[in-house]
Design a protein around this motif. Sequence first.
Motif, PDB file in Angstrom:
ATOM      1  N   LEU A  83       0.829  -1.208   0.000  1.00 32.06           N
ATOM      2  CA  LEU A  83       0.000   0.000   0.000  1.00 32.06           C
ATOM      3  C   LEU A  83       0.857   1.248   0.000  1.00 32.06           C
ATOM      4  O   LEU A  83       0.500   2.261  -0.607  1.00 32.06           O
ATOM      5  CB  LEU A  83      -0.935   0.010   1.216  1.00 32.06           C
ATOM      6  CG  LEU A  83      -2.211  -0.822   1.113  1.00 32.06           C
ATOM      7  CD1 LEU A  83      -3.008  -0.716   2.408  1.00 32.06           C
ATOM      8  CD2 LEU A  83      -3.070  -0.384  -0.071  1.00 32.06           C
ATOM      9  N   TYR A  84       2.011   1.176   0.646  1.00 34.40           N
ATOM     10  CA  TYR A  84       2.894   2.339   0.682  1.00 34.40           C
ATOM     11  C   TYR A  84       3.437   2.627  -0.716  1.00 34.40           C
ATOM     12  O   TYR A  84       3.492   3.787  -1.140  1.00 34.40           O
ATOM     13  CB  TYR A  84       4.028   2.092   1.666  1.00 34.40           C
ATOM     14  CG  TYR A  84       4.858   3.327   1.921  1.00 34.40           C
ATOM     15  CD1 TYR A  84       4.312   4.436   2.564  1.00 34.40           C
ATOM     16  CD2 TYR A  84       6.188   3.378   1.531  1.00 34.40           C
ATOM     17  CE1 TYR A  84       5.063   5.575   2.803  1.00 34.40           C
ATOM     18  CE2 TYR A  84       6.946   4.516   1.765  1.00 34.40           C
ATOM     19  CZ  TYR A  84       6.385   5.603   2.400  1.00 34.40           C
ATOM     20  OH  TYR A  84       7.133   6.734   2.629  1.00 34.40           O
ATOM     21  N   ASP A  85       3.834   1.577  -1.450  1.00 31.36           N
ATOM     22  CA  ASP A  85       4.295   1.762  -2.830  1.00 31.36           C
ATOM     23  C   ASP A  85       3.219   2.439  -3.670  1.00 31.36           C
ATOM     24  O   ASP A  85       3.478   3.388  -4.416  1.00 31.36           O
ATOM     25  CB  ASP A  85       4.623   0.407  -3.479  1.00 31.36           C
ATOM     26  CG  ASP A  85       5.778  -0.306  -2.812  1.00 31.36           C
ATOM     27  OD1 ASP A  85       6.655   0.371  -2.267  1.00 31.36           O
ATOM     28  OD2 ASP A  85       5.782  -1.554  -2.849  1.00 31.36           O
ATOM     29  N   ILE A  86       2.007   1.920  -3.560  1.00 34.51           N
ATOM     30  CA  ILE A  86       0.903   2.419  -4.386  1.00 34.51           C
ATOM     31  C   ILE A  86       0.562   3.860  -4.021  1.00 34.51           C
ATOM     32  O   ILE A  86       0.280   4.689  -4.886  1.00 34.51           O
ATOM     33  CB  ILE A  86      -0.321   1.491  -4.253  1.00 34.51           C
ATOM     34  CG1 ILE A  86       0.022   0.102  -4.810  1.00 34.51           C
ATOM     35  CG2 ILE A  86      -1.530   2.071  -4.987  1.00 34.51           C
ATOM     36  CD1 ILE A  86      -0.993  -0.970  -4.462  1.00 34.51           C
ATOM     37  N   SER A  87       0.608   4.164  -2.729  1.00 31.65           N
ATOM     38  CA  SER A  87       0.311   5.539  -2.309  1.00 31.65           C
ATOM     39  C   SER A  87       1.309   6.517  -2.921  1.00 31.65           C
ATOM     40  O   SER A  87       0.941   7.629  -3.313  1.00 31.65           O
ATOM     41  CB  SER A  87       0.318   5.652  -0.777  1.00 31.65           C
ATOM     42  OG  SER A  87       1.632   5.595  -0.256  1.00 31.65           O
ATOM     43  N   LYS A  88       2.567   6.118  -3.034  1.00 32.32           N
ATOM     44  CA  LYS A  88       3.580   6.969  -3.660  1.00 32.32           C
ATOM     45  C   LYS A  88       3.239   7.206  -5.131  1.00 32.32           C
ATOM     46  O   LYS A  88       3.361   8.330  -5.641  1.00 32.32           O
ATOM     47  CB  LYS A  88       4.962   6.310  -3.554  1.00 32.32           C
ATOM     48  CG  LYS A  88       5.540   6.274  -2.158  1.00 32.32           C
ATOM     49  CD  LYS A  88       6.217   7.584  -1.803  1.00 32.32           C
ATOM     50  CE  LYS A  88       7.071   7.440  -0.561  1.00 32.32           C
ATOM     51  NZ  LYS A  88       7.828   8.665  -0.255  1.00 32.32           N
TER      52      LYS A  88
END
Length: 273
Positions: A83-88
């Motif tokens: 989710l952190y990757d996608i949020s970036k």
Amino acid sequence: MKKLFIVFALAVVTLYGFGNYFVINYYVKPGDTLYLISQRFSVSPSIILDWNDVDPYKLKIGQLLKIPQPPGILYEVKQGDTLYDISKRFFTTVSYIKKVNNLKSDFIYVGQKLFVALDGIGLAFNVNGNMFMWPIYGVISSNYGWRVHPIYKRKSFHTGVDISAPEGTPIFSGTDGVVKLAGEYGGYGLAVVVSYGKYDIVYGHMSKVSVYKGQKVSKGELLGRVGSTGISTGPHVHFEVRIKGKHTNPFVYLPPSNRIYVLREGTVNLGGE
């Protein structure tokens, strides 16, 4: 998932609900254009094109268009995504993605489709004054200047900067402007060229183009998706800046490469590095 039927402007419209958003199935009527439909539903043409494989100049009566409400973008989870990757990649926050998708934990799975509404996209755009904005969050894989070509294996001048990211990552316009080209562009594959004052900005190797020639775009507006079309060794965006047809160093116009993602003051991102 909820399903409803309503009558809208003498056309049958079907609505499918998915948690905090729904999708309208709209059937093209006589006299419709992509622009008129976008105005009717308060959705940009870019979002309609992103959700549909249609020719913006050749809409057919009865043709089905999917229109998300609120306007937003779908992303299909890839192997290794967090989710952190996608949020970036959406310049947003983990907490926002979890909220809009009704996620109770950080667990996601390959093939899962996540929705990110436009009001959450761009919370971390680095819109530093009159400078251009980075079009995607990714890794710089090739700089501007002389290099050994990765395919032809000979020294050549690289006319832009390559930014690697997973296929399907959204590409956002680094400037305001008017779309000068949208589609096949030789070795650039599927590409978009945006005219902005004295500049022509090229976005190459897309998997999908979500704008049309003549369309006005704003800084941060969706242009398409990362791909590996044309002469390419993997998914990335070739970002090129031209002045009067001559390429110039893109880094002159962009914020520092360590300042691609700049969270808006007062916004909290939940997630780790």
